[in-house]
Scaffold this motif. Structure first.
Motif, mmCIF file in Angstrom:
data_model
loop_
_atom_site.group_PDB
_atom_site.id
_atom_site.type_symbol
_atom_site.label_atom_id
_atom_site.label_comp_id
_atom_site.label_asym_id
_atom_site.label_seq_id
_atom_site.Cartn_x
_atom_site.Cartn_y
_atom_site.Cartn_z
ATOM 1 N N ASP A 32 0.919 -1.236 0.101
ATOM 2 C CA ASP A 32 -0.030 0.054 0.119
ATOM 3 C C ASP A 32 0.871 1.118 -0.123
ATOM 4 O O ASP A 32 0.632 2.275 -0.562
ATOM 5 C CB ASP A 32 -0.956 0.069 1.205
ATOM 6 C CG ASP A 32 -2.094 -0.984 1.095
ATOM 7 O OD1 ASP A 32 -2.434 -1.734 0.188
ATOM 8 O OD2 ASP A 32 -2.474 -1.440 2.299
ATOM 9 N N CYS A 33 2.045 1.358 0.885
ATOM 10 C CA CYS A 33 2.568 2.557 0.873
ATOM 11 C C CYS A 33 4.054 2.172 1.114
ATOM 12 O O CYS A 33 4.633 1.139 2.097
ATOM 13 C CB CYS A 33 2.202 3.304 2.163
ATOM 14 S SG CYS A 33 2.904 4.826 2.422
ATOM 15 N N GLY A 53 0.148 2.018 -3.872
ATOM 16 C CA GLY A 53 -0.819 3.243 -3.951
ATOM 17 C C GLY A 53 -0.151 4.430 -3.612
ATOM 18 O O GLY A 53 -0.374 5.474 -4.386
ATOM 19 N N THR A 54 0.700 4.565 -2.639
ATOM 20 C CA THR A 54 1.125 5.750 -2.103
ATOM 21 C C THR A 54 2.675 5.456 -1.852
ATOM 22 O O THR A 54 3.102 4.544 -1.358
ATOM 23 C CB THR A 54 0.457 6.162 -0.966
ATOM 24 O OG1 THR A 54 -0.799 5.922 -1.042
ATOM 25 C CG2 THR A 54 0.792 7.617 -0.476
ATOM 26 N N GLN A 90 -3.707 4.135 6.549
ATOM 27 C CA GLN A 90 -4.572 3.925 5.094
ATOM 28 C C GLN A 90 -5.354 2.621 5.601
ATOM 29 O O GLN A 90 -5.140 1.524 6.077
ATOM 30 C CB GLN A 90 -3.619 3.492 4.242
ATOM 31 C CG GLN A 90 -3.057 4.755 3.324
ATOM 32 C CD GLN A 90 -2.437 4.337 2.083
ATOM 33 O OE1 GLN A 90 -3.015 3.497 1.462
ATOM 34 N NE2 GLN A 90 -1.374 4.905 2.007
#
Ligand code: NDP
Ligand code: MG
Length: 383
Positions: A32-33, A53-54, A90
């Motif tokens: 995710d990050c 995602g980030t 998140q």
């Protein structure tokens, strides 16, 4: 279903090895990050490969570089310490690997726990500074803390299936580092190049210096105290130069369980990320015949004073380990800049432990204040 993870400090020694584990298990993890502090080039490379995602770059001056490099990729880019903290919350993330170095890991780890994320904890300083607060918060939010540190992973693996059986004591093994067997006369003029040559492990600079000074083992003692809810007299340290036995649990019937294997951080990282599953790996296997002797000795506590300072800080409790940690971060940074000798690092810790105001049951804000005050007093000692 893929396991969603985020990595705090993906560009470091632990972070990059964690990505090796992810790469070796396609279809198992979704990232995710990813966050980094100053290594923009590597963060960009990782983002292009893993398409999280980030990504967050801590150093705000590097934001434009990262953003423009990732313009055509489905990756959001943020910068700064606050953004790192926010990204730990998140929704989709299940496990946060805290692989950044030092006190900086505390705030994002607390945020992740508050958001209910399980923690794969490499950043031992978080538990050293505020172990009581962190473990209480984890309990409150139903969050598990999976150790990544090899010794603590060993203890955790030995405890699997033994959760109801009280631990009599644990032995944390220590390689002894590059200065094992050296005396104070040698250490008085030891250089950073010598201290950075660890015999068994390749790690970031801070933990490598901590290993040379036995501070790392001291920090690990405090880390173990909180991870496994132990008292000071239940934790022992034994030097084991081959780093094959990663630590040992002794139970109330006198039986001892040890976890062993070749020294490779990917193993504990993979165990923490994959828990409770043991995922297949092609890491080299241990061969007894290559190690006909596994040896053990007492740590030299008179030459390497940091181990006793850590025990003292742990026994005193409250904000004392936070003072110890802050002083040590200043000491190591100064040693790496040739501003202080190897032995003077312990003098600096001792001075801060005696000088900085102590509190018995600090709140988060008090930890922050204590950390700042300890750094100020440590800097004054240096000048
Ligand atoms: P490294 O120095 O190799 O990596 C540190 C990581 O943290 C990098 O990604 C770095 O970013 C990032 N970082 C640095 N400063 C900050 C900051 N202020 N805010 C946010 N991120 C920051 O360290 P290691 O990987 O060796 O160690 C990481 C942690 O794991 C430490 O707590 C260490 O004690 C622990 N550990 C490490 C082991 C090892 O084998 N390396 C073994 C057991 C525990 P950038 O590079 O982009 O500047
Ligand atoms: Mg360790």
């Amino acid at each position: 279903m893929k396991k969603h993870i985020s990595i705090l400090g993906s560009t470091g020694s632990i972070g990059t090895q964690a990505l090796d584990v992810v790469r070796a298990h396609p279809g198992v993890f979704e990232i995710d990050c990813l966050t980094a502090h100053s290594n923009a080039d590597l963060l960009i490379e990782q983002a292009v490969e893993f398409l999280p995602g980030t990504v967050v770059i801590g150093n705000e001056d590097l934001y434009d570089q990262v953003r423009s490099a990732l313009e055509n990729f489905p990756v959001k880019v943020y910068c700064g310490a606050d953004a790192i903290v926010q990204m730990m919350e998140q929704e989709s993330t299940q496990v946060v690997l805290t692989a950044c170095v030092g006190y900086a890991g505390l705030r994002p780890t607390l945020a992740a726990i508050r958001a209910g994320k399980h923690i794969a904890l490499a950043n031992k300083e978080t538990l050293v500074v505020a172990g009581e607060l962190v473990t209480a918060l984890a309990k409150q939010h139903g969050v598990n803390i999976y150790p990544v540190d090899s010794e603590h992973s060993a203890i955790f693996q030995c405890l699997a299936g033994e959760w109801e059986n009280p631990v009599e004591k644990i032995y944390l093994t220590a390689s002894g580092g590059p200065f094992r067997g050296k005396d104070r006369e040698f250490l008085a003029t030891a250089t950073k190049a010598q201290a950075l040559k660890h015999p068994n492990w390749t790690m970031g600079a801070k933990i490598t210096i901590d290993s040379a000074s036995l501070m790392n083992k001291g920090l690990e003692v405090i880390e173990a105290r909180w991870l496994f809810n132990l008292q000071a007299d239940q934790i022992d340290v034994i030097v084991h130069p081959q780093s094959i036995i990663h630590s040992i649990v002794q139970f109330q019937d006198g039986s001892m369980k040890a976890q062993m294997g070749l020294p490779d951080m990917k193993l504990p990282i993979q165990y923490a990320l994959g828990y409770p599953k043991r995922m297949k790996s092609d890491f080299p296997r241990f061969n007894f015949l290559n190690y006909p002797t596994l040896s053990f000795e007492q740590p030299d506590r008179e030459t390497f004073r940091n181990l006793d300072l850590a025990f003292e800080a742990m026994k005193k409790g409250g904000s004392m380990p936070c003072i110890l940690n802050a002083a040590n971060e200043v000491a190591v940074a100064a040693f790496l800049k040739d501003q202080i000798g190897f032995l003077a690092m312990s003098d600096l810790l001792d001075h801060c432990m005696q000088t900085v105001a102590w509190t018995a049951k600090p709140t988060y804000e008090e930890y922050v204040k204590t950390d700042q005050e300890a750094r100020r007093i440590a800097q004054a000692f240096l000048s």
